[in-house]
Enzyme design. Structure first.
Site, mmCIF file in Angstrom:
data_model
loop_
_atom_site.group_PDB
_atom_site.id
_atom_site.type_symbol
_atom_site.label_atom_id
_atom_site.label_comp_id
_atom_site.label_asym_id
_atom_site.label_seq_id
_atom_site.Cartn_x
_atom_site.Cartn_y
_atom_site.Cartn_z
ATOM 1 N N HIS A 273 0.870 -1.186 0.000
ATOM 2 C CA HIS A 273 0.000 0.000 0.000
ATOM 3 C C HIS A 273 0.896 1.222 0.000
ATOM 4 O O HIS A 273 1.707 1.417 0.910
ATOM 5 C CB HIS A 273 -0.918 0.012 1.221
ATOM 6 C CG HIS A 273 -1.827 1.205 1.257
ATOM 7 N ND1 HIS A 273 -3.098 1.185 0.726
ATOM 8 C CD2 HIS A 273 -1.647 2.457 1.749
ATOM 9 C CE1 HIS A 273 -3.664 2.357 0.884
ATOM 10 N NE2 HIS A 273 -2.804 3.154 1.506
ATOM 11 N N CYS A 274 0.765 2.046 -1.027
ATOM 12 C CA CYS A 274 1.634 3.216 -1.183
ATOM 13 C C CYS A 274 0.849 4.481 -0.867
ATOM 14 O O CYS A 274 -0.044 4.870 -1.641
ATOM 15 C CB CYS A 274 2.182 3.270 -2.609
ATOM 16 S SG CYS A 274 3.324 4.646 -2.871
ATOM 17 N N PRO A 275 1.139 5.147 0.243
ATOM 18 C CA PRO A 275 0.415 6.393 0.552
ATOM 19 C C PRO A 275 0.766 7.531 -0.403
ATOM 20 O O PRO A 275 -0.019 8.462 -0.563
ATOM 21 C CB PRO A 275 0.856 6.705 1.988
ATOM 22 C CG PRO A 275 2.170 6.015 2.143
ATOM 23 C CD PRO A 275 2.106 4.795 1.298
#
Length: 445
Positions: A192-194
């Site tokens: 998960h890449c913010p």
């Protein structure tokens, strides 16, 4: 969004009133507004443009990413490109513009797309899976132990374990994982890449990889052009004067200098993963590394670095499994308006809802004042208007089908009673039956 409505009316109810009063009391039309599936999506996502854009709920860092890229590139085009196009070549702003457009296109494509979310199991599918996975306990006949929560599949001779997701009620496919931030199971889950405001999975990994690769080139390109601008200006006077004449170049140089180390390093790491046909999740967990002397390999690798890279960059992009813009079909509900004077007469109507014990349907039955018990363990008693109500009760007239297919005339147990009509129902709690039985008891009394 266009609204769709469905009118549902009730029939079969008696009323002594006539005319408009009878029509208004016997039939009530319920207007049910159908909604899109994205409006009732169970995951922690945000949707825009009628469900066409799908992002994570926490997207604040994504806006910071967009601001850094747009502001830095804007300063570069406004101050450095004008001077370099005259002193060096007009191709400098053209190349910078092409890189900027490609970076923003891949960023938005990564952030706004479905990463490969796997739909959750419906209530019927989850109940059926639980029923199929129930295992008899040999140590205690007649009882059941919890079903196994892993399955094993063999891919190219390599044993892969499929884990059961308690949230989505499914066995996750190979390489899938559950994202705790988005609350979804994602195919070929990478991380998960913010910074992009979304998960990175099977359907958007190639765009994420192209984004960080092009962003690395853009950072290096702007940094090199900014240094060239300052050096050319310094040759006319000195370096301090050059910095005063173009203060924006100093800001660009600082932003690019600190960004290059992280962005270029991230691009190199994902280049290694792409060439090896691995994900960040698999690399961190060491899924395909040799353990305890056992021969362990990656069964998803295509054999060569070139084939792995072509598979990620040029392979077919699978369609989304989510019908985000589809309509949710509402359950048809029967709405009736019964006057107080006829409440006692209509109390013989039995409504049975199913959750675990039988086929899924709603039965609405209007009975007479005389009934016959279907319970063989209880003597048959005829109830008339003159007979006291301690005869047959409506709860004794319910029969249901147990999970093993047999017909049982006894009512399922109340939660926590410790009594079960069948081995498959031991320890099961059913608040729907509790509520139904309490209502029937109330009507009988």
């Amino acid at each position: 969004m266009k609204d769709y409505y469905t009118a549902v009316s009730t029939t079969g109810f008696s009323n002594t009133k006539t005319g408009e009063e009878q029509d208004s009391q016997e039939i009530q039309i319920k207007m049910t507004k159908t909604v899109r599936r994205w409006e009732v999506f169970p995951g922690k996502n945000k949707f825009y443009c009628g469900g066409r854009i799908m992002m994570a709920r926490q997207a604040g860092v994504f806006y910071l990413t967009c601001a850094l890229i747009i502001i830095t590139s804007g300063l570069f085009f406004a101050f450095d490109c004008v001077y370099l196009a005259i002193k060096v070549t007009p191709a400098i702003p053209a190349i910078g513009g092409a890189l900027f457009i490609f970076v923003m296109a891949t960023l938005l494509r990564t952030s706004f797309s479905d990463p490969g979310v796997i739909p959750r199991a419906s209530a019927e599918e989850a109940a059926e899976m639980e029923r199929q996975n129930e295992v008899a306990n040999p140590n205690s006949p007649g009882t059941y132990r919890p079903p196994p929560r892993t399955k094993e599949v063999v891919i190219k001779g390599q044993v892969i374990k499929l884990k059961y997701c308690f949230t989505c009620k499914i066995f996750r496919p190979p390489r899938a994982s559950h994202c705790s931030l988005c609350d979804n199971c994602v195919e070929r889950f990478d991380h998960h890449c913010p910074w992009v405001g979304n998960c990175v999975g099977r359907r958007n990994y190639r765009y994420f990889y192209l984004f960080i690769l092009s962003l690395s080139l853009l950072c290096i390109y702007i940094f090199a052009c900014v240094l060239t601008n300052l050096i050319l200006r310094a040759q006319e006077d000195n370096f301090l004067t050059a910095m005063k004449d173009s203060p924006a170049s100093v800001i660009e140089a600082l932003v690019c200098f600190f960004s290059i180390w992280s962005v270029v390093g991230l691009a190199g790491f994902h280049s290694y993963l792409t060439a090896s046909e691995l994900t960040t999740n698999e690399d961190i967990k060491g899924t395909f590394t040799a353990k305890r002397g056992q021969d362990n390999f990656n069964p998803f690798s295509k054999g060569t670095l070139f084939k792995n890279c072509m598979g990620v960059l040029c392979g077919p992009n699978p369609p989304s499994l989510l019908d985000r813009r589809g309509h949710v079909v509402p359950e048809t509900e029967t709405v009736s308006h019964v006057s107080v004077g006829h409440a006692e007469k209509d109390a013989n109507m039995v409504i049975s809802h199913h959750e675990y014990y039988g086929s899924t349907h709603i039965t609405t039955q209007k009975t007479n004042n005389i009934g016959t018990s279907t319970n063989p363990d209880r003597p048959v008693t005829v109830v008339t208007d003159e007979t006291p109500p301690e005869g047959i009760k409506k709860r004794d007239m319910i029969s249901y089908q147990t999970p093993d297919g047999t017909i049982n005339n006894k009512v399922p147990p109340i939660s926590g009673s410790g009594v079960s009509p069948g081995p498959n129902c031991i320890g099961k709690k059913n608040h729907i039956w509790d509520m139904t039985l309490n209502q029937l008891d109330y009507l009988d009394h």
